[in-house]
Scaffold this active site. Structure first.
Site, mmCIF file in Angstrom:
data_model
loop_
_atom_site.group_PDB
_atom_site.id
_atom_site.type_symbol
_atom_site.label_atom_id
_atom_site.label_comp_id
_atom_site.label_asym_id
_atom_site.label_seq_id
_atom_site.Cartn_x
_atom_site.Cartn_y
_atom_site.Cartn_z
ATOM 1 N N ARG A 70 0.821 -1.219 0.000
ATOM 2 C CA ARG A 70 0.000 0.000 0.000
ATOM 3 C C ARG A 70 0.851 1.265 0.000
ATOM 4 N NH1 ARG A 70 -3.628 -1.587 4.988
ATOM 5 N NH2 ARG A 70 -1.505 -1.986 5.646
ATOM 6 N N LYS B 250 3.436 -18.321 6.417
ATOM 7 C CA LYS B 250 2.679 -18.694 7.607
ATOM 8 C C LYS B 250 2.331 -17.420 8.376
ATOM 9 C CE LYS B 250 4.613 -19.860 11.597
ATOM 10 N NZ LYS B 250 5.283 -18.800 12.367
ATOM 11 N N ASP C 69 7.165 -23.014 4.918
ATOM 12 C CA ASP C 69 7.486 -23.266 6.317
ATOM 13 C C ASP C 69 8.998 -23.227 6.339
ATOM 14 O OD1 ASP C 69 8.383 -24.686 8.693
ATOM 15 O OD2 ASP C 69 6.267 -25.155 8.983
ATOM 16 N N HIS C 70 9.559 -22.137 6.842
ATOM 17 C CA HIS C 70 10.990 -21.953 6.611
ATOM 18 C C HIS C 70 11.853 -23.024 7.292
ATOM 19 C CE1 HIS C 70 11.138 -19.861 10.510
ATOM 20 N NE2 HIS C 70 12.444 -20.002 10.469
ATOM 21 N N LYS D 128 15.666 -25.564 6.140
ATOM 22 C CA LYS D 128 16.906 -25.752 6.899
ATOM 23 C C LYS D 128 17.547 -27.085 6.517
ATOM 24 C CE LYS D 128 15.181 -23.112 10.893
ATOM 25 N NZ LYS D 128 16.011 -21.972 11.207
ATOM 26 N N GLU E 26 14.177 -20.255 22.260
ATOM 27 C CA GLU E 26 14.730 -18.995 21.763
ATOM 28 C C GLU E 26 15.068 -18.131 22.963
ATOM 29 O OE1 GLU E 26 12.835 -17.374 17.951
ATOM 30 O OE2 GLU E 26 11.169 -18.241 19.036
ATOM 31 N N ASP F 195 2.220 -20.358 16.655
ATOM 32 C CA ASP F 195 3.363 -19.719 16.008
ATOM 33 C C ASP F 195 4.457 -20.719 15.645
ATOM 34 O OD1 ASP F 195 4.845 -17.344 15.205
ATOM 35 O OD2 ASP F 195 6.126 -17.721 16.939
ATOM 36 N N HIS G 206 6.260 -25.366 12.326
ATOM 37 C CA HIS G 206 7.636 -25.861 12.300
ATOM 38 C C HIS G 206 7.834 -27.175 13.059
ATOM 39 C CE1 HIS G 206 8.050 -21.940 10.748
ATOM 40 N NE2 HIS G 206 8.248 -21.302 11.869
ATOM 41 N N LYS H 132 9.868 -18.930 24.126
ATOM 42 C CA LYS H 132 10.712 -17.740 24.012
ATOM 43 C C LYS H 132 11.297 -17.421 25.394
ATOM 44 C CE LYS H 132 8.507 -15.791 19.964
ATOM 45 N NZ LYS H 132 9.532 -16.006 18.931
#
Ligand code: BG6
Length: 497
Positions: free
Chosen positions: A46, A154, A183-184, A188, A222, A241, A246, A347
């Site tokens: 935008r 995602k 899905d990153h 990997k 993480e 998430d 994942h 996290k």
């Protein structure tokens, strides 16, 4: 494999993913000479920007590209950024597609991209269907001249119903074979290597079942908190998430049966079967017994004060959203019956690590004495990140009198391989989509099967007043009672402790 001439159209291009991940990945593909001769990127969103402003913005926002200006020369980087163009989409994502279509047609003509288009949707999922519909109305989904593909980021849905609706919506305008759900984690190396570890070695696969495996543990930790994504995260939580996407991808690769070959459909058929065999939790008691949710609270980590989750920007001060999720489940099939799987993600943990641990059973008969039999079981530890590699723990005789057993390590590090450097996940995935290989993308039925498992947990967590979100101090391994979920004699394996 030769990559066809093509154009990549990125929706949501003014967002952070484009500068942080997509453009650097494309740059690396360019540097590695993987891009086709005729290739352009058209960013759209935008915001109002010229091509030049867009180029400057992505370079300014990417520390990696900044470093390349010095390492590779400005000219080299400039040659790459000249492949980037920008077209605004007006104030909403619902109109102005004619302008976009004209620009695509113009660039296609000018740069010879042969009407091969990838549409990359880095926008909220609520816009996926609208964008697909508009592309269709502009005649941009037709494959009569050149192919058309659509990549979606995602989260793919918010729950089972919305994922199904999204799939249905996309399928109105695109065939499933044209849809690439990213899905990153599948990008990997170490995640892909799960297949190779299992199916190219005769030393693991014969043991890969309930007869030899005691339990399986997956940890994703993480150190960061929610960073600037409080608004998104508070509506999502760790289960949506990380776990639904994942981590269930990792589970499916660990659980699946051997595919008959390495084709996309064969592999994905087996993954779907694996996901469908996860035992769905049936009621509140089941969920209370087998899941745990937690939320980090303010603490001091390495001498620095760290905010609690509820104090983060964009987070409801009374939020019960989980930043820690742990789930115990079983896989109801011939191979896995009775083997517990323990999966946790969080996290603000003490360290950043993702690993899968296969705990093998102790031998049926103990010949040698050992202080702690259960600590001596063989383990296969697959380090997904960082320190990518594989560690095998096995018993050796302690030198000296008697037969005392101690654990020794056999450790493989990817970094020890001198072969080609490891591609970043986005690089690999983008290149695959450019080549039309969807093996590392999630198929519609796969995503739905994952939601099918997660849905009852989400529902119960939301509706039941018996579910508690336990606090844990930032920088620790989660709520105090988290060990209660896993069999006492083992506890969780906390890497680095
Ligand atoms: C993303 C999640 O999909 O994966 C983030 O939305 C998370 O919350 C990230 O931080 C983790 O990815 P990686 O590759 O750093 O493990």
């Amino acid at each position: 494999k030769k990559v066809a001439n093509q154009m990549l159209v990125i929706f949501g291009a003014s967002g952070d993913l484009t500068a942080r991940k997509l453009v650097p990945a494309l740059y690396n593909l360019y540097k590695g000479e993987h891009l086709p001769e005729n290739f352009v990127v058209l960013g759209t969103s935008r915001s109002d920007m010229t091509d030049e402003e867009f180029r400057k913005k992505v370079v300014a926002e990417s520390s990696f590209l900044q470093s390349q200006l010095k390492e590779q020369s400005e000219d080299f980087v400039k040659k790459f950024t000249e492949k980037l163009f920008y077209q605004d989409l007006g104030k909403r994502y619902t109109d102005s597609y004619d302008k976009l279509a004209n620009r695509i047609a113009y660039l296609n003509e000018e740069f010879g991209t042969e009407e091969n288009y990838i549409f990359y949707l880095s926008t909220p999922p609520s816009l996926y269907e609208t964008i697909a519909k508009n592309l269709c109305e502009e005649g941009l989904t037709k494959e009569d001249r050149g192919w058309k593909r659509i990549i979606v980021e995602k989260p793919f849905g918010y729950d089972l119903a919305s994922a199904k609706a999204l799939n249905e919506g996309l399928h109105h305008y695109f065939e499933e074979s044209q849809v690439y759900r990213i899905d990153h984690y599948l990008g990997k190396e170490t995640v892909q290597n799960l297949l190779v570890t299992r199916f190219s070695n005769s030393i693991f696969e014969p043991l890969w079942n309930r007869n030899y495996i005691h339990h399986v543990e997956i940890t994703n930790a993480e150190t960061v908190g929610v960073e600037k994504r409080g608004g998104y995260y508070d509506k999502s939580g760790a289960l949506r998430d990380m776990f639904q996407s994942h981590l269930l991808q990792i589970v499916s690769l660990l659980v699946m049966e051997p595919p008959i070959n390495s084709n996309a459909e064969e592999i994905r058929d087996e993954k779907v079967k694996a996901l469908k065999s996860l035992r769905i939790m049936k009621d509140e008691d089941d969920i209370l017994e087998n899941t745990l949710r937690g939320q980090y609270v303010e603490s001091t980590v390495s001498g620095k004060k760290v905010k609690g989750y509820r104090q983060e920007d964009g987070v409801d001060p009374d939020s019960t959203t989980e930043t820690y999720a742990a789930v115990r489940f079983f896989v109801d099939n011939w191979r896995w019956k009775g083997v517990p799987f323990y999966v946790r993600t969080a996290k603000r943990m003490p360290t950043k690590v993702t690993e899968a641990v296969i705990h093998f059973k102790t031998p049926h008969h103990q010949v040698f004495s050992s202080q702690d039999v259960y600590r001596q079981d063989n383990k296969l530890i697959i380090r997904i990140q960082p320190d990518e590699g594989i560690l095998i723990k096995f018993g050796v005789k302690v030198p000296g009198l008697g037969f005392h057993v101690e654990q020794a390590n056999m450790d493989f590090y990817y970094s020890d391989l001198d072969s080609a450097q490891v591609m970043d996940a986005y690089e690999r995935l983008l290149l695959d989509a450019m080549q039309g290989d969807s093996t590392l993308y999630a198929r519609a039925d796969e995503v739905e099967a994952a939601w099918e498992f997660v849905d009852p947990i989400l529902k119960c967590w939301k509706e039941s007043d018996k579910v508690t979100t336990y606090g844990y101090a930032a920088g620790t391994w989660g709520p105090k009672n988290s060990d209660e979920l896993i069999e006492e004699k083992f506890g969780w394996r906390n890497p680095g402790d």
